[in-house]
Write a protein that holds these residues in place. Structure first.
Motif, PDB file in Angstrom:
ATOM      1  N   UNK A 161       0.700  -1.414   0.021  1.00  0.00           N
ATOM      2  CA  UNK A 161      -0.083   0.104   0.108  1.00  0.00           C
ATOM      3  C   UNK A 161       0.750   1.157  -0.094  1.00  0.00           C
ATOM      4  N   UNK A 162       0.575   2.272  -0.413  1.00  0.00           N
ATOM      5  CA  UNK A 162       0.515   3.683  -0.472  1.00  0.00           C
ATOM      6  C   UNK A 162      -0.068   4.437   0.246  1.00  0.00           C
ATOM      7  N   UNK A 163       0.271   5.399   1.246  1.00  0.00           N
ATOM      8  CA  UNK A 163      -0.776   6.220   2.021  1.00  0.00           C
ATOM      9  C   UNK A 163       0.012   7.445   1.841  1.00  0.00           C
ATOM     10  N   UNK A 164      -0.842   8.485   1.819  1.00  0.00           N
ATOM     11  CA  UNK A 164      -0.525  10.018   1.978  1.00  0.00           C
ATOM     12  C   UNK A 164      -1.872  10.716   2.869  1.00  0.00           C
ATOM     13  N   UNK A 165      -1.777  12.076   2.954  1.00  0.00           N
ATOM     14  CA  UNK A 165      -2.859  12.535   3.665  1.00  0.00           C
ATOM     15  C   UNK A 165      -4.122  12.588   3.152  1.00  0.00           C
ATOM     16  N   UNK A 166      -4.341  12.102   1.962  1.00  0.00           N
ATOM     17  CA  UNK A 166      -5.632  12.108   1.087  1.00  0.00           C
ATOM     18  C   UNK A 166      -6.092  10.778   0.664  1.00  0.00           C
ATOM     19  N   UNK A 167      -5.278   9.846   0.408  1.00  0.00           N
ATOM     20  CA  UNK A 167      -5.517   8.424  -0.029  1.00  0.00           C
ATOM     21  C   UNK A 167      -4.927   7.478   0.428  1.00  0.00           C
ATOM     22  N   UNK A 168      -5.476   6.232   0.295  1.00  0.00           N
ATOM     23  CA  UNK A 168      -4.730   4.954   0.529  1.00  0.00           C
ATOM     24  C   UNK A 168      -4.997   4.067  -0.686  1.00  0.00           C
ATOM     25  N   UNK A 169      -3.987   3.550  -1.653  1.00  0.00           N
ATOM     26  CA  UNK A 169      -3.839   2.967  -2.443  1.00  0.00           C
ATOM     27  C   UNK A 169      -3.421   1.447  -2.128  1.00  0.00           C
TER      28      UNK A 169
END
Length: 97
Positions: free
Chosen positions: A27-35
């Motif tokens: 997974x990839x996370x930032x302050x707006x999304x999780x992919x």
């Protein structure tokens, strides 16, 4: 930005949202999304949880399963996309082999 999930390390998450068994996730996370690219082994599940601040889209690549969203049972299979809108609850189960 390119995200190559196949090159990311895989993490085992135990009893995700109270579900059964482990799921394996990249997974990839930032302050707006999780992919996230996740694998649920047969019998594994993601427990019932509510999406308070976001929606969630699940795209099935292989295998079969069931989603329960807002009380409705949905069959999952390759090529099917399950959508859980913001404010609703859902759970996902791999009931295949």
């Amino acid at each position: 930005m390119i995200l190559d999930l196949d090159k990311m390390s895989e993490t085992a998450i135990k009893n995700y949202h109270g579900g059964d068994k482990d799921i394996l996730a990249k997974m990839f996370n930032d302050e707006y999304n999780r992919i996230m690219k996740a694998k649920l082994i047969p019998g594994a599940s993601v427990g019932m949880h509510k999406h308070e601040n976001n929606s969630e889209i699940l795209f099935v690549i292989s295998g079969t399963g069931t989603a329960i969203c807002n009380g409705s049972k949905e069959k999952l299979s390759p090529g099917v996309c399950h959508y859980c809108p913001k404010g609703l609850s859902h759970a996902v189960n791999n009931d295949g082999t």
